[in-house]
Design a protein around this motif. Structure first.
Motif, PDB file in Angstrom:
ATOM      1  N   ILE A   1       0.859  -1.178   0.000  1.00 42.13           N
ATOM      2  CA  ILE A   1       0.000   0.000   0.000  1.00 42.13           C
ATOM      3  C   ILE A   1       0.897   1.231   0.000  1.00 42.13           C
ATOM      4  CG2 ILE A   1      -1.720   1.301   1.318  1.00 42.13           C
ATOM      5  CD1 ILE A   1      -2.626  -1.401   2.495  1.00 42.13           C
ATOM      6  N   THR A   2       0.681   2.119  -0.969  1.00 43.38           N
ATOM      7  CA  THR A   2       1.557   3.281  -1.120  1.00 43.38           C
ATOM      8  C   THR A   2       0.732   4.564  -1.177  1.00 43.38           C
ATOM      9  OG1 THR A   2       3.116   1.917  -2.390  1.00 43.38           O
ATOM     10  CG2 THR A   2       3.402   4.306  -2.496  1.00 43.38           C
ATOM     11  N   HIS A   3       1.024   5.471  -0.268  1.00 41.40           N
ATOM     12  CA  HIS A   3       0.408   6.807  -0.221  1.00 41.40           C
ATOM     13  C   HIS A   3      -1.115   6.730  -0.333  1.00 41.40           C
ATOM     14  CE1 HIS A   3       4.362   8.506  -0.352  1.00 41.40           C
ATOM     15  NE2 HIS A   3       4.629   8.029  -1.558  1.00 41.40           N
ATOM     16  N   LEU A   4      -1.710   5.781   0.375  1.00 45.01           N
ATOM     17  CA  LEU A   4      -3.164   5.625   0.325  1.00 45.01           C
ATOM     18  C   LEU A   4      -3.833   6.726   1.141  1.00 45.01           C
ATOM     19  CD1 LEU A   4      -5.131   3.573  -0.985  1.00 45.01           C
ATOM     20  CD2 LEU A   4      -5.329   2.506   1.266  1.00 45.01           C
ATOM     21  N   HIS A   5      -4.753   7.411   0.486  1.00 42.34           N
ATOM     22  CA  HIS A   5      -5.433   8.547   1.112  1.00 42.34           C
ATOM     23  C   HIS A   5      -6.910   8.477   0.735  1.00 42.34           C
ATOM     24  CE1 HIS A   5      -5.522  12.680   2.795  1.00 42.34           C
ATOM     25  NE2 HIS A   5      -6.476  12.896   1.888  1.00 42.34           N
ATOM     26  N   HIS A   6      -7.762   8.703   1.739  1.00 38.42           N
ATOM     27  CA  HIS A   6      -9.197   8.695   1.423  1.00 38.42           C
ATOM     28  C   HIS A   6      -9.926   9.729   2.252  1.00 38.42           C
ATOM     29  CE1 HIS A   6     -12.863   7.180  -0.320  1.00 38.42           C
ATOM     30  NE2 HIS A   6     -13.404   7.106   0.878  1.00 38.42           N
ATOM     31  N   GLU A   7     -10.783  10.463   1.560  1.00 38.00           N
ATOM     32  CA  GLU A   7     -11.588  11.489   2.212  1.00 38.00           C
ATOM     33  C   GLU A   7     -13.068  11.233   1.955  1.00 38.00           C
ATOM     34  OE1 GLU A   7     -10.458  15.461   1.279  1.00 38.00           O
ATOM     35  OE2 GLU A   7      -8.291  15.045   1.413  1.00 38.00           O
ATOM     36  N   TYR A   8     -13.842  11.295   3.021  1.00 40.64           N
ATOM     37  CA  TYR A   8     -15.289  11.351   2.885  1.00 40.64           C
ATOM     38  C   TYR A   8     -15.683  12.830   2.825  1.00 40.64           C
ATOM     39  CZ  TYR A   8     -15.123   6.393   4.077  1.00 40.64           C
ATOM     40  OH  TYR A   8     -14.856   5.054   4.063  1.00 40.64           O
ATOM     41  N   GLU A   9     -16.954  13.127   2.762  1.00 41.37           N
ATOM     42  CA  GLU A   9     -17.380  14.511   2.560  1.00 41.37           C
ATOM     43  C   GLU A   9     -16.846  15.453   3.630  1.00 41.37           C
ATOM     44  OE1 GLU A   9     -21.565  14.727   2.183  1.00 41.37           O
ATOM     45  OE2 GLU A   9     -21.648  13.666   0.263  1.00 41.37           O
ATOM     46  N   ASP A  10     -16.876  14.998   4.875  1.00 40.98           N
ATOM     47  CA  ASP A  10     -16.501  15.895   5.967  1.00 40.98           C
ATOM     48  C   ASP A  10     -15.363  15.349   6.825  1.00 40.98           C
ATOM     49  OD1 ASP A  10     -17.913  13.786   6.963  1.00 40.98           O
ATOM     50  OD2 ASP A  10     -19.165  14.951   8.325  1.00 40.98           O
ATOM     51  N   LYS A  11     -14.645  14.340   6.309  1.00 44.28           N
ATOM     52  CA  LYS A  11     -13.630  13.724   7.153  1.00 44.28           C
ATOM     53  C   LYS A  11     -12.540  13.088   6.308  1.00 44.28           C
ATOM     54  CE  LYS A  11     -12.953  10.020  10.524  1.00 44.28           C
ATOM     55  NZ  LYS A  11     -13.575   8.892  11.247  1.00 44.28           N
ATOM     56  N   ILE A  12     -11.299  13.206   6.784  1.00 45.81           N
ATOM     57  CA  ILE A  12     -10.187  12.467   6.204  1.00 45.81           C
ATOM     58  C   ILE A  12     -10.106  11.129   6.932  1.00 45.81           C
ATOM     59  CG2 ILE A  12      -7.702  12.383   5.818  1.00 45.81           C
ATOM     60  CD1 ILE A  12      -7.696  15.418   5.727  1.00 45.81           C
ATOM     61  N   ALA A  13     -10.347  10.050   6.206  1.00 43.37           N
ATOM     62  CA  ALA A  13     -10.370   8.724   6.819  1.00 43.37           C
ATOM     63  C   ALA A  13      -8.998   8.073   6.844  1.00 43.37           C
ATOM     64  CB  ALA A  13     -11.356   7.821   6.077  1.00 43.37           C
ATOM     65  N   LEU A  14      -8.185   8.327   5.810  1.00 44.79           N
ATOM     66  CA  LEU A  14      -6.818   7.803   5.734  1.00 44.79           C
ATOM     67  C   LEU A  14      -5.890   8.909   5.278  1.00 44.79           C
ATOM     68  CD1 LEU A  14      -7.126   4.278   4.045  1.00 44.79           C
ATOM     69  CD2 LEU A  14      -6.476   4.759   6.410  1.00 44.79           C
ATOM     70  N   ARG A  15      -4.705   8.958   5.924  1.00 38.48           N
ATOM     71  CA  ARG A  15      -3.744  10.001   5.615  1.00 38.48           C
ATOM     72  C   ARG A  15      -2.429   9.376   5.157  1.00 38.48           C
ATOM     73  NH1 ARG A  15      -5.482  14.729   8.567  1.00 38.48           N
ATOM     74  NH2 ARG A  15      -7.184  14.197   9.983  1.00 38.48           N
ATOM     75  N   ASP A  16      -2.209   9.308   3.858  1.00 40.99           N
ATOM     76  CA  ASP A  16      -0.923   8.907   3.289  1.00 40.99           C
ATOM     77  C   ASP A  16      -0.407   7.608   3.919  1.00 40.99           C
ATOM     78  OD1 ASP A  16       1.157   9.398   1.439  1.00 40.99           O
ATOM     79  OD2 ASP A  16       2.446  10.110   3.057  1.00 40.99           O
ATOM     80  N   LEU A  17      -1.203   6.560   3.827  1.00 43.99           N
ATOM     81  CA  LEU A  17      -0.843   5.278   4.427  1.00 43.99           C
ATOM     82  C   LEU A  17       0.136   4.519   3.536  1.00 43.99           C
ATOM     83  CD1 LEU A  17      -1.331   3.134   6.646  1.00 43.99           C
ATOM     84  CD2 LEU A  17      -3.220   2.262   5.242  1.00 43.99           C
ATOM     85  N   ASN A  18       1.276   4.135   4.119  1.00 40.71           N
ATOM     86  CA  ASN A  18       2.277   3.321   3.437  1.00 40.71           C
ATOM     87  C   ASN A  18       2.521   2.071   4.270  1.00 40.71           C
ATOM     88  OD1 ASN A  18       3.445   5.140   1.126  1.00 40.71           O
ATOM     89  ND2 ASN A  18       3.282   6.479   2.909  1.00 40.71           N
TER      90      ASN A  18
END
Length: 255
Positions: free
Chosen positions: A4-21
């Motif tokens: 997993i490289t630089h995995l990032h995910h945002e929902y409408e009002d929240k950052i769920a994952l921040r640059d996961l490696n």
């Protein structure tokens, strides 16, 4: 191996994952730990293509998930955190559906199916509609569907919750056996005793960020005479400041 490289995910009002490696090796039981909302399920759903991450890449056994989604899906069996799926189907109909998705001949897997239904005490419930089952029985139905096709990678999101002690023990033994064959088992849990007992390696997430990635043995070696629960709470738990301590002391004195 899963990379997993630089995995990032945002929902409408929240950052769920921040640059996961992260790298998840084959032949291991890998656990995800974290409070509710830490990013565990988001990570697992990204690997299984349930959601599309905002950015980043996932490589499964050398295959880029974004470019080889169907081939990667065939390698993965997924048990979600809520077993409320295909509620109108019976258990037997659900297993037939899973067999067709993975293109296996269910008749050729009858011995395996009988073994699993016996093991999880589901023999008398194969014609029961899923919506009429208890949470634990629904969980067993989904787990049997995953174990029936026996893919290389098992991804189990809170698989122990809702299971009776015998079923939980049997599943944990099967997880150990699958990893011993060089396959991959990934699961999330809030039960830290289970994580300490089962996991070879763990990732601890807090507020969408990775705060530990490594072996359980190494983590405990750095914190001698402490349980994984204690170490986890020190790393990811709520911080109690002096004002909180004083308030607790005052409350105790008043009683």
């Amino acid at each position: 191996m899963i990379k997993i490289t630089h995995l990032h995910h945002e929902y409408e009002d929240k950052i769920a994952l921040r640059d996961l490696n992260l790298e998840i090796p084959s032949g291991k039981i890998f656990g995800f730990l974290g409070h509710n909302g830490a990013g565990k399920s988001t990570t697992l759903k990204s690997i299984t293509s349930v959601i599309e991450p905002t950015s980043g890449s996932i490589i499964v056994d050398g295959l880029d998930l974004a470019k080889n989604r169907l081939d990667v899906k065939k390698r993965i069996g997924y048990v979600p955190d809520t077993p409320d799926l295909f509620l109108q189907l019976t258990a037997s109909e659900y297993w037939n559906l899973i067999a067709s998705i993975y293109k296996i001949n269910l008749n050729e897997h009858q011995d395996r199916l009988h073994e699993l239904t016996d093991l999880f005490s589901m023999t008398e419930s194969i014609d029961t509609q899923i919506q009429s089952m208890s949470h634990g029985m629904r969980e067993k139905t989904i787990i049997i569907g995953t174990l029936l096709v026996n893919p290389d990678v098992w991804i189990l999101d809170e698989p122990i919750q809702g299971l009776d002690p015998q079923a939980a023990y049997d599943l944990k033994e099967m997880m150990k056996d699958h990893a011993a064959k060089g396959k991959t088992v990934i699961f999330s849990t809030h039960v830290l005793d289970t994580a300490q007992q089962l996991c070879d390696e763990i990732a601890i997430l807090k507020d969408g960020s990775l705060i530990y990635d490594g072996s359980v043995q190494a983590l405990l070696a750095d914190h001698p005479n402490q349980s994984l629960e204690t170490v986890y709470l020190e790393m990811a738990g709520r911080k109690t400041d002096q004002a909180d301590i004083d308030k607790l002391t005052e409350d105790g004195d008043e009683k």
